[in-house]
Design a protein around this motif. Structure first.
Motif, PDB file in Angstrom:
ATOM      1  N   ASP A  27       0.800  -1.229   0.000  1.00  0.00           N
ATOM      2  CA  ASP A  27       0.000   0.000   0.000  1.00  0.00           C
ATOM      3  C   ASP A  27       0.829   1.274   0.000  1.00  0.00           C
ATOM      4  OD1 ASP A  27      -2.239  -1.581   0.065  1.00  0.00           O
ATOM      5  OD2 ASP A  27      -2.428  -1.511   2.255  1.00  0.00           O
ATOM      6  N   LYS A  70      -0.270   4.539  -1.465  1.00  0.00           N
ATOM      7  CA  LYS A  70      -1.248   5.350  -0.750  1.00  0.00           C
ATOM      8  C   LYS A  70      -0.590   6.240   0.307  1.00  0.00           C
ATOM      9  CE  LYS A  70      -4.913   1.825  -1.008  1.00  0.00           C
ATOM     10  NZ  LYS A  70      -5.845   0.995  -0.207  1.00  0.00           N
ATOM     11  N   THR A  71       0.619   5.907   0.716  1.00  0.00           N
ATOM     12  CA  THR A  71       1.222   6.574   1.876  1.00  0.00           C
ATOM     13  C   THR A  71       2.462   7.405   1.550  1.00  0.00           C
ATOM     14  OG1 THR A  71       2.595   4.636   2.404  1.00  0.00           O
ATOM     15  CG2 THR A  71       0.394   4.742   3.401  1.00  0.00           C
ATOM     16  N   SER A 110       4.961  10.275   0.230  1.00  0.00           N
ATOM     17  CA  SER A 110       4.770  11.722   0.112  1.00  0.00           C
ATOM     18  C   SER A 110       4.878  12.176  -1.331  1.00  0.00           C
ATOM     19  CB  SER A 110       5.796  12.456   0.975  1.00  0.00           C
ATOM     20  OG  SER A 110       5.555  12.230   2.344  1.00  0.00           O
ATOM     21  N   HIS A 170       1.473  14.721   2.387  1.00  0.00           N
ATOM     22  CA  HIS A 170       0.239  13.992   2.104  1.00  0.00           C
ATOM     23  C   HIS A 170      -0.874  14.915   1.611  1.00  0.00           C
ATOM     24  CE1 HIS A 170       1.983  10.350   3.657  1.00  0.00           C
ATOM     25  NE2 HIS A 170       2.317  10.967   4.775  1.00  0.00           N
ATOM     26  N   HIS A 171      -0.707  16.223   1.841  1.00  0.00           N
ATOM     27  CA  HIS A 171      -1.696  17.173   1.346  1.00  0.00           C
ATOM     28  C   HIS A 171      -1.681  17.273  -0.185  1.00  0.00           C
ATOM     29  CE1 HIS A 171       2.116  19.244   2.078  1.00  0.00           C
ATOM     30  NE2 HIS A 171       1.807  20.068   1.090  1.00  0.00           N
ATOM     31  N   ARG A 200      -1.666  14.580  -2.069  1.00  0.00           N
ATOM     32  CA  ARG A 200      -2.274  13.341  -2.558  1.00  0.00           C
ATOM     33  C   ARG A 200      -3.787  13.463  -2.575  1.00  0.00           C
ATOM     34  NH1 ARG A 200       1.006   9.054  -2.875  1.00  0.00           N
ATOM     35  NH2 ARG A 200      -0.913   7.991  -3.397  1.00  0.00           N
ATOM     36  N   SER A 201      -4.411  12.725  -3.466  1.00  0.00           N
ATOM     37  CA  SER A 201      -5.869  12.576  -3.437  1.00  0.00           C
ATOM     38  C   SER A 201      -6.192  11.272  -2.718  1.00  0.00           C
ATOM     39  CB  SER A 201      -6.434  12.535  -4.864  1.00  0.00           C
ATOM     40  OG  SER A 201      -7.793  12.162  -4.835  1.00  0.00           O
ATOM     41  N   HIS A 202      -6.594  11.377  -1.462  1.00  0.00           N
ATOM     42  CA  HIS A 202      -6.925  10.170  -0.703  1.00  0.00           C
ATOM     43  C   HIS A 202      -8.188   9.520  -1.254  1.00  0.00           C
ATOM     44  CE1 HIS A 202      -3.759  10.758   2.252  1.00  0.00           C
ATOM     45  NE2 HIS A 202      -4.084  12.043   2.257  1.00  0.00           N
ATOM     46  N   GLU A 219      -8.974   9.229  -4.284  1.00  0.00           N
ATOM     47  CA  GLU A 219      -8.601   8.398  -5.431  1.00  0.00           C
ATOM     48  C   GLU A 219      -8.276   6.972  -4.992  1.00  0.00           C
ATOM     49  OE1 GLU A 219      -5.022   8.182  -8.740  1.00  0.00           O
ATOM     50  OE2 GLU A 219      -4.737   9.145  -6.788  1.00  0.00           O
ATOM     51  N   ASN A 220      -7.626   6.842  -3.849  1.00  0.00           N
ATOM     52  CA  ASN A 220      -7.233   5.518  -3.350  1.00  0.00           C
ATOM     53  C   ASN A 220      -8.390   4.781  -2.685  1.00  0.00           C
ATOM     54  OD1 ASN A 220      -4.514   5.857  -4.122  1.00  0.00           O
ATOM     55  ND2 ASN A 220      -4.118   7.061  -2.282  1.00  0.00           N
ATOM     56  N   GLU A 221      -9.376   5.521  -2.184  1.00  0.00           N
ATOM     57  CA  GLU A 221     -10.463   4.896  -1.439  1.00  0.00           C
ATOM     58  C   GLU A 221     -11.675   4.566  -2.305  1.00  0.00           C
ATOM     59  OE1 GLU A 221      -9.944   3.892   1.543  1.00  0.00           O
ATOM     60  OE2 GLU A 221      -7.975   4.863   1.582  1.00  0.00           O
TER      61      GLU A 221
END
Length: 528
Positions: A245, A248-249, A251, A473-474, A476-478, A480-482
């Motif tokens: 994963d 997803k994590t 930077s 992490h700001h 990233r599009s969380h 998108e992963n969820e």
């Protein structure tokens, strides 16, 4: 007294400096260009005042190519953590130093390549996890950042276990070994991995692209299951899931790409193009030996031939073909090669184990670059506006050669396994004699050099950005992963619209049927 003052000043400098502790993790399955480029990043970080620790196996420094290219022990420059490995057997090792292992990959489909190289990934993960002394060193070091090659899996565990921000780097550009790191937003115009497709695909190419993507995902699913199982056996619990994963994590994900050579595609803000940062800002002057070679070559000039770090020892038939083709050229050929000398080697061909490649490409007498189209060679050809004849063997090389041949149009591609000496000779002659290839190389070089910020400064800015903000992490599009598959492709919205249309259409049909019946009934009543 002066010594005390110096000590005080040094203490104050260390207290207020922006120096950070960084763990650098190159892909250690033998020395090659991607190892070299990650070490270059390490040196850039050192020059910027950071403390850099490199994590490698205890055998890489013993490889002859490492000594040729680096010329020193790593611990003279970096702090080095070495994980222990068994006795190195070159005949059976999963290493780029093992030519037989490399030959088993030539012209194999990507899923087969993954299965072959996956053995090396798994082996290195086991070695790193098994060295508890190294793990304790990492635990006590308090790193501010991990910078890792995208194909190294141990740092993903370290990042999750110790909550350290991580930057991942792809030497291959927009293609990672795992398709999840650079999301394939639309397989209709973004290649799944390294097929020689453009961003305009036929129906058959789009079908094969989706099929390739599905096979890659399935192959990685099985590989990750093995890696996570090995990790859990060593007792690292849920942190092992980050091996799968990490996309997803992380930077940032840094990729070697540039608009002059790669096709446009949408990228999230955390995906940063570093544009061939490893190219030298100023090429070093040529040694007298090479200056004399170029001088003796006269107006015909020279051809630089280099097949990278992994094709330096060719089979008997292949090296004979190369030697015969080179001997037929009027130019002087400087060939980087360390295997047995082939028969038919011409007087015009100079064979060296290691050559000053960039300095030669930068020279005005260089007429052609015969290359395997590795990532570094791709950007060197682009940067120095050098026409090419590409000879791809595996991995990203066919993709890179295809871009030079079909997008930039600065060269021709010849497949080594099918090649005859005459074909290689004809390709070299055509590229040298046809002015259009050099003109196209110049146009692409102009685009490449038109950058708002120097690639080295860009790379350093973003690394220090992550350190300064303790992650990114700001960017990233969380979501998108969820998102589920049906949500990502709006299948639920399409289903709602379709159901609404069906219901609405049904209601309209009922109303129309009712009205028709009423009209017919009324008409019948009037007749009666």
């Amino acid at each position: 007294m002066d010594l005390i003052k110096f000590a005080v000043l040094m203490t104050l400098w260390l207290e207020f400096t922006d120096s950070s502790s960084i763990l650098l993790a190159p892909l250690d399955i033998g020395y090659n260009s991607r190892v070299r480029n990650v070490l270059r990043i390490g040196r850039m970080l050192l020059q910027a005042g950071h403390e850099v620790t490199v994590i490698v196996s205890d055998r890489i420094e013993n490889e002859s190519l490492f000594k040729h290219a680096e010329g020193f022990n790593l611990d003279l420059t970096f702090r080095v953590l070495k994980y222990k490995t068994p006795t190195f057997d070159l005949d059976t090792a999963y290493s780029t130093a093992n030519q037989e292992w490399l030959n088993s990959m030539v012209y194999q489909p990507y899923t087969t390549l993954l299965q072959i190289v996956g053995q090396a990934y798994e082996e290195n993960l086991k070695f790193a996890l098994g060295d508890k002394e190294m793990w304790n060193e990492i635990a006590s070091s308090k790193f501010d950042l991990i910078f890792a090659d995208d194909s190294v899996f141990f740092p993903r565990l370290v990042s999750a276990y110790f909550d350290i921000p991580m930057i991942v780097y792809s030497n291959w550009g927009p293609m990672s070994t795992d398709t999840n790191f650079v999301p394939r937003y639309n397989l209709a115009y973004v290649p799944a991995f390294f097929p020689t497709y453009s961003d305009e695909m036929t129906f058959l190419e789009r079908f094969m692209n989706v099929l390739e993507y599905s096979l890659i995902k399935w192959t990685w699913y099985n590989m990750y299951n093995r890696f996570i199982s090995i990790c859990r056996e060593h007792g690292y619990g849920d942190a092992c899931d980050n091996i799968r994963d990490a996309y997803k994590t992380i930077s940032l994900f840094m990729i070697n790409r540039n608009d002059a050579i790669h096709y446009p595609a949408p990228y999230m803000p955390h995906i940063i193009s570093v544009e061939g940062f490893f190219l030298k800002s100023e090429t070093e002057p040529l040694e007298t030996e090479y200056s004399n070679i170029i001088k003796n070559a006269g107006e015909q000039g020279i051809i630089v031939a280099s097949l990278g770090s992994m094709h330096r020892r060719l089979s008997y038939k292949t090296r004979e073909k190369f030697a015969t083709a080179f001997a037929a050229m009027p130019q002087t050929v400087i060939w980087s090669y360390e295997g047995p000398l082939p028969k038919g080697l011409g007087n015009n061909t100079i064979v060296k184990k290691w050559i000053p490649q960039e300095s030669l490409l930068a020279h005005s007498s260089t007429k052609l670059f015969v290359t395997h189209c590795g990532a570094s060679a791709l950007f060197q050809a682009l940067h120095y506006a050098t026409p090419t004849v590409g000879l791809p063997f595996f991995w990203d090389q066919p993709y890179n050669c295809h871009k030079l041949t079909h997008k930039v149009k600065s060269g021709k591609t010849v497949l080594p396994i099918e090649m005859m000496s005459e074909e290689l000779k004809n390709a070299m002659q055509e590229v040298i004699s046809d002015k259009r290839y050099k003109d196209n190389a110049n146009k692409a070089a102009d685009i490449y050099h038109s950058q708002p910020i120097d690639p080295k400064k860009k790379l350093m800015y973003w690394i220090e950005y992550v350190i300064r903000h303790k992650g990114a992490h700001h960017l990233r599009s969380h979501a998108e992963n969820e998102l589920k598959l049906f949500q990502y492709y709006l299948l639920d919205i399409i289903a709602l619209v379709m159901c609404s249309l069906v219901v609405f259409g049904g209601i309209i049909a009922i109303i129309i049927t009712y009205l028709i019946k009423c009209i017919l009934f009324d008409h019948k009543m009037k007749k009666d």
